[in-house]
Design an enzyme around this catalytic site. Structure first.
Site, PDB file in Angstrom:
ATOM      1  N   CYS A 275     -98.402 -56.530 -93.170  1.00 13.44           N
ATOM      2  CA  CYS A 275     -98.926 -56.595 -94.432  1.00 13.44           C
ATOM      3  C   CYS A 275     -97.894 -55.951 -95.514  1.00 13.44           C
ATOM      4  O   CYS A 275     -97.515 -56.665 -96.390  1.00 13.44           O
ATOM      5  CB  CYS A 275     -99.979 -55.657 -94.511  1.00 13.44           C
ATOM      6  SG  CYS A 275    -101.776 -56.446 -93.656  1.00 13.44           S
ATOM      7  N   ILE A 276     -97.566 -54.851 -95.315  1.00 15.34           N
ATOM      8  CA  ILE A 276     -96.641 -54.010 -96.457  1.00 15.34           C
ATOM      9  C   ILE A 276     -95.404 -54.514 -96.831  1.00 15.34           C
ATOM     10  O   ILE A 276     -95.041 -54.763 -97.823  1.00 15.34           O
ATOM     11  CB  ILE A 276     -96.573 -52.518 -96.053  1.00 15.34           C
ATOM     12  CG1 ILE A 276     -97.940 -52.043 -95.817  1.00 15.34           C
ATOM     13  CG2 ILE A 276     -96.004 -51.762 -97.245  1.00 15.34           C
ATOM     14  CD1 ILE A 276     -98.116 -50.441 -95.833  1.00 15.34           C
TER      15      ILE A 276
END
Length: 454
Positions: A275-276
């Site tokens: 995600c990040i």
């Protein structure tokens, strides 16, 4: 307008099925997002069909072997005994499903453009088998507009109810799971709103409804871009503090005493996982499509992406101070998952550090009870070692992440030089060098002198 009132016969029929738990739920994609979601639906009384294109994964799951760390083999075996959970790779087995939850990968291409081919493939499967009155929710992280782009034309051929609800799974988190993590849900019409609200309220404690699928999609990118930027900022602050010979960790603790206007982030090896590192690039791509570019997002991306090389440069400085050439050094990396308590090595900066050191000629091992083996940059498989195997022939132990199984006493007791990137040990021992604390680099000479005097 009260969106909870009224409705046609199709949404009323599906609402009754949801409320009576007669609706059949299909989860497409049985990874770290889809499998916990499927088990939560089962716990709440729904019959669930688990679909994945990976035949090997499905066969192992049917034999009771979980593909993810957060769901144990025992948990999977117990739900399979109840005969309410079927597993398949055949789209034809989904024809009786009332609800489709899409939890497939959304990677980036090499040029940082979003790759939504897995979402499109899932949409094709659903279109071929879905009934007239089914509900489809996309949960995969993606750029604003994806839900409409991929699923919006379904209603030209058959009526469906559509929503976007971004996954918020945190692998390894023993406190927040599907049930007690608030769910953001976005829809674009009153009928879909009612269906989405009823379904998600039946499986999670709190549902936050937003005004459109685009707002829901954007909210996920905002969450993770916020984290990416703040982590990059703290990594940059650590570099500044080292040059100014100021202790970054004491500085952060001091700032964190402010009861308002400050949120604590800490330096480290960069950002990992699915995600990040990726979500800000989805957002940057979407901004570019609208004729805008974010210098802020790009700068944070560059800082975080370059962090492993900065750590390796510091390792070279430490080894130089103890007169140890990198090519004759034995180095152990403590932590291999992209974060502590995780077996997931996607975008793992610890793995990147491992590979960078290997390419420089060092003999590199790693310790992580959650990661049994890795494939390094040379294509070979390496198994992890234990802290007890870190002997005096080890020149440097690099701590890159934390985990619940950390044996602090064993780490502190090893008679080797330690480079603590995340200040895990909070140690003043003479064999510990701390990232962001320049005066601790003097411990290199102190440790060398003590070793020579033994």
């Amino acid at each position: 307008m009260n969106l909870d009132q009224g409705g046609n016969s199709l949404d009323s029929q599906l609402l009754r099925k949801i409320k009576s738990k007669q609706a059949i739920v299909t989860v497409i994609g049985l990874g770290y997002v889809g499998l916990p979601l499927a088990l939560r639906c089962l716990t709440c009384g729904f019959k669930v069909i688990g679909f994945d294109t990976d035949q090997n994964k499905i066969e192992k799951m049917k034999a009771g072997q979980s593909p993810i760390q957060d769901i144990s083999d025992y948990q999977l075996q117990e739900v399979l005994k109840q005969n309410h959970f079927s597993l398949t790779t055949n789209g034809g087995d989904l024809k009786n499903a009332d609800i489709f939850l899409v939890c497939v990968p959304t990677p980036l291409k090499e040029n940082y453009e979003p790759d939504i081919s897995f979402v499109k493939a899932a949409a094709d499967i659903i279109f071929d088998c879905c009934k007239e009155d089914c509900f489809v929710a996309l949960e995969s992280s993606t750029y604003p507009g994806t839900t409409k782009q991929v699923f919006g034309n379904f209603n030209e051929y058959k009526k469906i109810f559509l929503a976007y609800s971004p996954e918020r799974v945190d692998p390894g988190n023993e406190i927040y799971e599907v049930k007690n993590t608030p769910k953001v849900v976005g829809t674009d019409d009153p009928e879909s709103y009612k269906i989405a609200k009823a379904f998600y309220q039946s499986i999670v404690d709190k549902v936050h409804i937003v005004t459109s699928t685009e707002v829901a999609e954007m909210s996920k990118l905002l969450e993770n871009s916020f984290r990416s930027i703040n982590i990059a900022f703290m990594n940059e602050m650590a570099e500044i503090c080292e040059h100014l010979k100021i202790d970054i960790w004491n500085t952060i603790e001091a700032a964190a005493t402010k009861p308002f206007g400050f949120m604590k982030f800490t330096p480290g090896v960069g950002v990992g996982g699915h995600c990040i590192p990726l979500d800000p690039m989805y957002l940057e791509w979407a901004a570019q499509q609208a004729g805008h570019s974010s210098e802020f997002l790009n700068l944070a991306h560059r800082v975080n992406k370059g962090q492993p090389q900065r750590i390796v440069n510091n390792v070279l400085e430490i080894l130089t101070q103890v007169d140890k050439p990198i090519k004759t050094s034995r180095i152990v990396v403590y932590g291999m998952g992209y974060k502590g308590n995780s077996s997931d090595i996607r975008e793992s900066k610890s793995l990147e550090i491992f590979n960078l050191l290997y390419l420089l000629g060092a003999k590199v091992d790693y310790i992580d009870e959650n990661v049994k083996s890795i494939i390094a940059c040379d294509g070979h498989s390496y198994e992890g070692i234990t802290i007890q195997e870190v002997t005096s022939d080890c020149d440097l132990l690099i701590i890159t992440n934390d985990c619940n199984q950390c044996d602090y006493q064993a780490i502190q007791s090893v008679d080797v030089l330690i480079y603590d990137v995340i200040n895990l040990l909070k140690s003043k021992r003479k064999n510990v060098v701390i990232y962001g604390k320049k005066d601790s680099y003097q411990n290199c000479q102190n440790f060398q002198k003590e070793s020579l005097s033994i």
